[in-house]
Enzyme design. Structure first.
Site, mmCIF file in Angstrom:
data_model
loop_
_atom_site.group_PDB
_atom_site.id
_atom_site.type_symbol
_atom_site.label_atom_id
_atom_site.label_comp_id
_atom_site.label_asym_id
_atom_site.label_seq_id
_atom_site.Cartn_x
_atom_site.Cartn_y
_atom_site.Cartn_z
ATOM 1 C CD GLN A 168 -19.182 -10.921 11.378
ATOM 2 O OE1 GLN A 168 -18.173 -10.244 11.275
ATOM 3 N NE2 GLN A 168 -19.536 -11.487 12.528
ATOM 4 C CD GLU B 225 -29.788 -6.852 17.293
ATOM 5 O OE1 GLU B 225 -29.555 -5.656 17.561
ATOM 6 O OE2 GLU B 225 -28.935 -7.763 17.402
ATOM 7 C CE1 TYR C 139 -25.971 -8.813 23.728
ATOM 8 C CE2 TYR C 139 -25.469 -11.159 23.897
ATOM 9 C CZ TYR C 139 -25.652 -9.922 24.500
ATOM 10 O OH TYR C 139 -25.519 -9.804 25.868
ATOM 11 C CB CYS D 269 -3.582 -2.189 7.114
ATOM 12 S SG CYS D 269 -4.873 -2.573 5.923
ATOM 13 C CB CYS E 235 -8.695 0.522 0.056
ATOM 14 S SG CYS E 235 -8.320 -0.394 1.578
ATOM 15 C CG ASP F 66 -21.942 -12.849 17.073
ATOM 16 O OD1 ASP F 66 -20.872 -12.327 17.442
ATOM 17 O OD2 ASP F 66 -22.298 -12.864 15.881
ATOM 18 C CB CYS G 39 -3.443 4.496 5.926
ATOM 19 S SG CYS G 39 -5.127 3.868 6.092
ATOM 20 C CB CYS H 36 -15.290 -9.050 16.827
ATOM 21 S SG CYS H 36 -16.196 -7.751 17.694
ATOM 22 C CB CYS I 244 -0.919 0.009 1.220
ATOM 23 S SG CYS I 244 -1.900 1.513 1.384
#
Length: 453
Positions: A284, A334, A313, A81, A161, A382, A78, A409, A72
């Site tokens: 996702q 939810e 969730y 990443c 990107c 989740d 940036c 996550c 990149c």
């Protein structure tokens, strides 16, 4: 004691949770982005605290064999990443170590290294993200679209990107020309003035592209011009929305959106099922890896045709509906009403009749359902990054499902919650990390807990 602006020569010991190098100097940890384990490097201290410090990499004297040249052109500026300076496999190894550290240190689980399997990496880590949010800055005659610099809100302008799915470069080009032609003033966070705040782009594997303009007011000029430019330059463009965010905040999207052109939603297929992606919904970001994540969750659930599953969730019902094909009944919970409406539409679209969805906070509804006699066979958790609420843990322990599948996550909060569930009678069975965020620092982790007899 390390001092700010002190120059140091350090050896990197390991990678931290943000894929930054962790070095030691006289017993103090120094966090240095860009340095790799085993490397010796010149470092400038940019911030010093009593127990740790942050450094800036000046030069690498002894490079690691894992070091590569980032492809990149703006990688060094940036903040999107954090791992392009290393082999992709090295990022997976660092994420596996992070999962092991969290589960043992925070979760208190007595695990051996081999209990955390290698991270399921992407078959192709490039051009895999289906959603990109670009802040807008500069001026109408010199607009900037890009990403924020690391630890700041200064915009690094980009042309494209490497981790985004195809089409983003055409959107950037079209929006820039429209801003200048229509004299659209970019929003200024410091003053609260200006009109256009962000451009959010969603792309599906089928090639459909949606653009969402986030503005401070519900009026934008020359929309037909923008539609023409997007049609010419962004392959698959089929949907344009406006979302108003008038607040002085760092939130990207507003609470609602309005269709300006084309389709209300775009659609993605996961594990043979089709799901809508409206402009404001959570979905996702890596569809290929999402299929591996969901299939692993299904495998961990070990469902039988008569099982009742609670999907806490549930979002727009993606996991619920994937599991419904293997279970007797699925109950999704939810808090976001629009997501629940989408879940019902997704169920009808896929002709799934054994799933139902409730618009409620999990910590409110699940304890009530359990108190009223609900005894699910499997509970899927989740949650967002903050993890689950204590009331949810208590409800799961009261319901005593034979198995809990926890998808997260954010492994630190997952590990915290796992400790509580294990203290309440569950046993860690297995886990599987999945790389959803290629070349970035996050990792998804799936854990299976079984009820002790």
């Amino acid at each position: 004691m390390i001092q700010k602006n002190q120059r140091l020569h350090l050896r990197c010991e390991r990678l931290g949770s943000e894929l930054e190098g962790v070095c030691m100097h006289e017993g103090m940890a120094v966090f240095v982005p860009g340095v790799l384990p085993g490397e010796e490097a010149g470092v400038l201290c940019v911030k010093a605290q009593p127990r740790y410090a942050f450094g800036k990499l000046l030069e690498v004297d002894v490079p690691s064999p894992d070091r590569v040249t980032p492809p990149c052109p703006v990688y060094d500026q940036c903040g999107g990443c954090s791992g392009q300076h290393m082999r992709y496999e090295a990022t997976l190894e660092a994420k596996r170590a992070q999962v092991f550290d969290c589960l043992t240190r925070i979760g208190g689980l007595a695990l051996a290294q081999q209990d955390v399997p290698p991270v399921l990496g992407a078959r192709d880590p490039w051009h895999c993200r289906n959603k990109t949010a670009l802040p807008v800055g500069g001026s109408w005659d010199r607009p900037e679209l890009g990403f924020y610099r690391r630890r700041s809100h200064a915009i690094v302008p980009i042309e494209s990107c490497l981790v985004a799915m195809p089409g983003l470069d055409g959107v950037i080009s079209a929006v820039r020309e429209w801003i200048t032609a229509a004299r659209v003033q970019p929003y200024d966070e410091r003053t609260g003035r200006g009109l256009l705040r962000h451009v959010v782009v969603r792309v599906t594997r089928g090639g459909s592209l949606m653009a969402v303009l986030v503005a401070s007011r519900d009026s934008l000029p020359e929309i037909p011009l923008l539609v023409r430019l997007l049609t010419e330059r962004a392959p698959g463009f089929c949907s344009l929305h406006l979302s108003v965010n008038a607040g002085r905040n760092n939130v990207i999207l507003g609470r609602s959106s309005r269709l300006l052109y084309g389709q209300e939603a775009v659609y993605e297929t996961l594990l043979g099922l089709t799901f809508e992606i409206p402009p404001l919904s959570f979905f996702q970001v890596n569809p290929a890896q999402t299929e591996r994540l969901y299939q692993t969750a299904i495998d961990f659930a070990a469902l039988s045709p008569s099982d009742t599953v609670v999907d806490a969730y549930a979002g727009a019902g993606t996991i619920s509906l994937c599991m419904a094909r293997h279970a007797g009944r699925v109950i999704g919970i939810e808090i976001v009403p629009q997501a629940v409406e989408g879940a019902w539409r997704n169920a009808r679209r896929n002709q799934i009749t054994n799933a139902q969805f409730h618009a409620a906070a999990v910590e409110t509804l699940l304890p009530r359902l359990v108190k009223d006699g609900l005894r699910p066979d499997v509970v899927v958790l989740d949650p967002p990054r903050k993890g689950v609420e204590p009331a949810v843990v208590e409800a799961v322990l009261a319901a005593r499902p034979r198995r809990v599948v926890y998808v997260s996550c954010h492994v630190p909060t997952q590990a915290r919650d796992l400790q509580l569930l294990c203290q309440g009678g569950y046993r860690f069975e297995r886990c599987q990390p999945v790389d959803m965020f290629c070349y970035a620092s996050g990792v998804e982790n799936i854990v299976s807990l079984v009820l002790e007899n």
